[in-house]
Design a protein around this motif. Structure first.
Motif, PDB file in Angstrom:
ATOM      1  N   GLY A   1     -35.400  16.232  15.424  1.00  0.00           N
ATOM      2  CA  GLY A   1     -34.968  15.771  16.727  1.00  0.00           C
ATOM      3  C   GLY A   1     -33.471  15.481  16.800  1.00  0.00           C
ATOM      4  N   TRP A   2     -32.752  15.699  15.694  1.00  0.00           N
ATOM      5  CA  TRP A   2     -31.304  15.490  15.703  1.00  0.00           C
ATOM      6  C   TRP A   2     -30.638  16.712  16.344  1.00  0.00           C
ATOM      7  N   PHE A   3     -29.766  16.451  17.293  1.00  0.00           N
ATOM      8  CA  PHE A   3     -29.092  17.554  17.985  1.00  0.00           C
ATOM      9  C   PHE A   3     -27.742  17.802  17.315  1.00  0.00           C
ATOM     10  N   PRO A   4     -27.509  19.002  16.778  1.00  0.00           N
ATOM     11  CA  PRO A   4     -26.255  19.268  16.063  1.00  0.00           C
ATOM     12  C   PRO A   4     -25.057  19.259  16.999  1.00  0.00           C
ATOM     13  N   GLY A   5     -23.917  18.823  16.462  1.00  0.00           N
ATOM     14  CA  GLY A   5     -22.693  18.791  17.233  1.00  0.00           C
ATOM     15  C   GLY A   5     -21.649  19.723  16.651  1.00  0.00           C
ATOM     16  N   ILE A   6     -20.425  19.541  17.082  1.00  0.00           N
ATOM     17  CA  ILE A   6     -19.301  20.350  16.606  1.00  0.00           C
ATOM     18  C   ILE A   6     -18.486  19.496  15.653  1.00  0.00           C
ATOM     19  N   ASN A   7     -18.613  19.758  14.367  1.00  0.00           N
ATOM     20  CA  ASN A   7     -17.919  18.971  13.346  1.00  0.00           C
ATOM     21  C   ASN A   7     -16.481  19.458  13.213  1.00  0.00           C
ATOM     22  N   LEU A   8     -15.532  18.577  13.477  1.00  0.00           N
ATOM     23  CA  LEU A   8     -14.112  18.919  13.417  1.00  0.00           C
ATOM     24  C   LEU A   8     -13.437  18.384  12.159  1.00  0.00           C
ATOM     25  N   GLY A   9     -14.247  17.960  11.202  1.00  0.00           N
ATOM     26  CA  GLY A   9     -13.688  17.450   9.950  1.00  0.00           C
ATOM     27  C   GLY A   9     -13.920  15.956   9.799  1.00  0.00           C
ATOM     28  N   SER A  10     -13.878  15.473   8.554  1.00  0.00           N
ATOM     29  CA  SER A  10     -14.158  14.071   8.282  1.00  0.00           C
ATOM     30  C   SER A  10     -13.126  13.135   8.894  1.00  0.00           C
ATOM     31  N   ASP A  11     -11.894  13.600   9.059  1.00  0.00           N
ATOM     32  CA  ASP A  11     -10.837  12.751   9.617  1.00  0.00           C
ATOM     33  C   ASP A  11     -10.858  12.723  11.142  1.00  0.00           C
ATOM     34  N   VAL A  12     -11.531  13.671  11.752  1.00  0.00           N
ATOM     35  CA  VAL A  12     -11.525  13.780  13.211  1.00  0.00           C
ATOM     36  C   VAL A  12     -12.848  13.315  13.808  1.00  0.00           C
TER      37      VAL A  12
ATOM     38  N   GLY B   1     -23.311  17.461  20.492  1.00  0.00           N
ATOM     39  CA  GLY B   1     -23.758  18.733  21.031  1.00  0.00           C
ATOM     40  C   GLY B   1     -24.206  18.635  22.479  1.00  0.00           C
ATOM     41  N   LEU B   2     -24.709  17.441  22.851  1.00  0.00           N
ATOM     42  CA  LEU B   2     -25.203  17.275  24.218  1.00  0.00           C
ATOM     43  C   LEU B   2     -24.079  17.050  25.226  1.00  0.00           C
ATOM     44  N   VAL B   3     -22.828  17.155  24.782  1.00  0.00           N
ATOM     45  CA  VAL B   3     -21.722  17.185  25.737  1.00  0.00           C
ATOM     46  C   VAL B   3     -21.907  18.367  26.689  1.00  0.00           C
ATOM     47  N   PHE B   4     -22.430  19.453  26.149  1.00  0.00           N
ATOM     48  CA  PHE B   4     -22.653  20.646  26.975  1.00  0.00           C
ATOM     49  C   PHE B   4     -23.788  20.432  27.969  1.00  0.00           C
ATOM     50  N   LEU B   5     -24.726  19.531  27.631  1.00  0.00           N
ATOM     51  CA  LEU B   5     -25.769  19.165  28.597  1.00  0.00           C
ATOM     52  C   LEU B   5     -25.144  18.476  29.795  1.00  0.00           C
ATOM     53  N   ALA B   6     -24.163  17.612  29.544  1.00  0.00           N
ATOM     54  CA  ALA B   6     -23.484  16.920  30.639  1.00  0.00           C
ATOM     55  C   ALA B   6     -22.792  17.925  31.571  1.00  0.00           C
ATOM     56  N   ILE B   7     -22.147  18.924  30.980  1.00  0.00           N
ATOM     57  CA  ILE B   7     -21.477  19.953  31.783  1.00  0.00           C
ATOM     58  C   ILE B   7     -22.494  20.723  32.623  1.00  0.00           C
ATOM     59  N   LEU B   8     -23.598  21.099  31.998  1.00  0.00           N
ATOM     60  CA  LEU B   8     -24.650  21.829  32.703  1.00  0.00           C
ATOM     61  C   LEU B   8     -25.224  21.012  33.847  1.00  0.00           C
ATOM     62  N   MET B   9     -25.402  19.726  33.617  1.00  0.00           N
ATOM     63  CA  MET B   9     -25.966  18.870  34.659  1.00  0.00           C
ATOM     64  C   MET B   9     -25.004  18.733  35.838  1.00  0.00           C
ATOM     65  N   GLY B  10     -23.704  18.733  35.548  1.00  0.00           N
ATOM     66  CA  GLY B  10     -22.727  18.699  36.629  1.00  0.00           C
ATOM     67  C   GLY B  10     -22.816  19.936  37.501  1.00  0.00           C
TER      68      GLY B  10
ATOM     69  N   ILE C   1     -14.261  12.057  24.470  1.00  0.00           N
ATOM     70  CA  ILE C   1     -15.145  13.109  24.976  1.00  0.00           C
ATOM     71  C   ILE C   1     -16.608  12.697  24.836  1.00  0.00           C
ATOM     72  N   ASN C   2     -16.960  12.140  23.676  1.00  0.00           N
ATOM     73  CA  ASN C   2     -18.340  11.723  23.448  1.00  0.00           C
ATOM     74  C   ASN C   2     -18.755  10.621  24.426  1.00  0.00           C
ATOM     75  N   GLN C   3     -17.879   9.632  24.585  1.00  0.00           N
ATOM     76  CA  GLN C   3     -18.195   8.536  25.493  1.00  0.00           C
ATOM     77  C   GLN C   3     -18.267   9.026  26.933  1.00  0.00           C
TER      78      GLN C   3
END
Length: 375
Positions: A181-192, A197-206, A59-61
């Protein structure tokens, strides 16, 4: 859904499906030729996609690929081949990192300021090629390729220790950016891991990409100019202005493509920052047929190949080279070009056949061809 609409959807889907199937088939032939199992690598990579940490990486990539591919698609819509997205994205990421390391504002000001720096840098670098094209007739392909090389040199110069470079361990960087300037993301745990957070920017730009191209006068002018500059000029559109505007917008979008990683994880620009993103984006834009939804699926596919393929090196009892995924990506490019042309020719012949049948029916009913065309 009308019959015409069904055929249009079929034509839109047929190209990428044929390309993907052809790429898999050709890759399997390569595996067979090397004495390897032609099916096991795919099952191994599909298994990787079931793991949560790999899904986060994909997802990040894909978010970075998606934004970069939108930049390429904007050029394609204008009949421009912006092959310089890679240089625009890297230079924008480097300049954003430098500003982020020296500018300290509250988060609600810092992050928009960094995004503006990225957009302006990308637009400026792409604008050079745009100006050369509209004023001197220089091909944007040649100009942007050269600008990629120049961007690499500029980045190397600006990251010297007596300029903006900061040595961190064995790596030369631009220094760690201010935390505002750090953009917070969605932390799903240390193992995951953490979803940028800017994944949502990609969706908005689409969404914005679709709205601008399909629901605004500017989008219509851009598509019309890309289809035919002469026809667009006859309707009052300034073709040169549209070319320059399209290059500036394409560059600005390209400048944003590195921010999910820069603001969400790396927080600095260094020699290890990913390269080749812009060239991969060309494949994604082609595979997605410049459609925001198609590009999203293509970005996820290429990201999946990138993040799942390393597991091939550790397969037992027989290890597979992870370059299999790279071979697939290359074959997809060839297959896309061939399959799209085949689908286009098939669709054209089908339309010609339908017109011929309608004309024949009109003749049988004593209707004139003009009456058939009016229908």
């Amino acid at each position: 859904m009308k019959k015409f609409d069904k055929e249009r959807v079929l034509l839109a889907v047929a190209g990428p499906v044929i390309a993907l199937v052809a790429a898999v088939a050709l890759t399997s032939i390569v595996l067979l030729a090397s004495g390897k199992n032609p099916f096991e690598p795919y099952s191994l990579m599909l298994e990787q996609a079931t793991y949560s940490d790999i899904q986060v990486l994909i997802i990040n990539q894909a978010s970075m690929y998606y934004i970069a591919a939108l930049a390429v698609a904007i050029g394609f819509r204008m009949n421009l081949f912006n092959i310089g997205v890679d240089g625009q994205y890297r230079l924008a990421a480097m300049m954003t990192a430098v500003v982020g390391a020296h500018l300290a504002l509250p988060s609600f000001l810092q992050i928009p300021a960094l995004m503006l720096v990225a957009m302006l840098t990308g637009a400026m670098w792409a604008g050079i090629a745009g100006v050369l094209k509209v004023t001197r007739g220089v091909s944007e392909v040649v100009a942007t390729i050269m600008l990629n090389a120049i961007a690499t040199s500029v980045i190397g110069y600006l990251t010297l220790s007596d300029k903006f470079g900061v040595q961190l361990g064995n790596n030369m960087t631009t220094g760690v950016m201010k935390k505002s300037g750090w953009f917070p993301g969605i932390n799903l745990g240390s193992d995951v891991g953490e979803i940028y957070g800017l994944v949502f920017l990609a969706i908005l730009m689409g969404v914005l990409y679709w709205l601008v191209l399909n629901r605004t006068r500017f989008g219509f002018d851009l598509r019309a100019t890309g289809a035919s500059e002469t026809a667009a000029a006859a309707s009052g559109v300034d073709a040169k202005k549209m070319v320059l505007t399209a290059m500036l917008i394409s560059g600005a979008v390209a400048g944003l493509s590195g921010l999910p990683l820069l603001l969400g994880d790396a927080h600095t620009y260094s020699l290890t920052f990913p390269t080749g993103l812009g060239f991969t984006a060309i494949t994604i834009a082609l595979l997605g047929r410049n459609s925001p939804v198609g590009i999203a699926f293509a970005a996820l596919l290429i990201a999946f190949l990138d993040k799942a393929s390393p597991a091939l090196d550790y397969a037992t009892p027989v290890a597979y080279e992870k370059e299999i995924a790279t071979i697939m990506q290359g074959l997809i490019v060839f297959a896309v070009v061939i399959s799209y042309e085949a689908v286009r020719v098939w669709g054209l012949r089908r339309q010609q056949k339908q017109v011929g049948e309608e004309l024949a029916a009109a003749a049988a009913n004593n209707n004139s061809p003009k009456e058939v065309a009016a229908r």
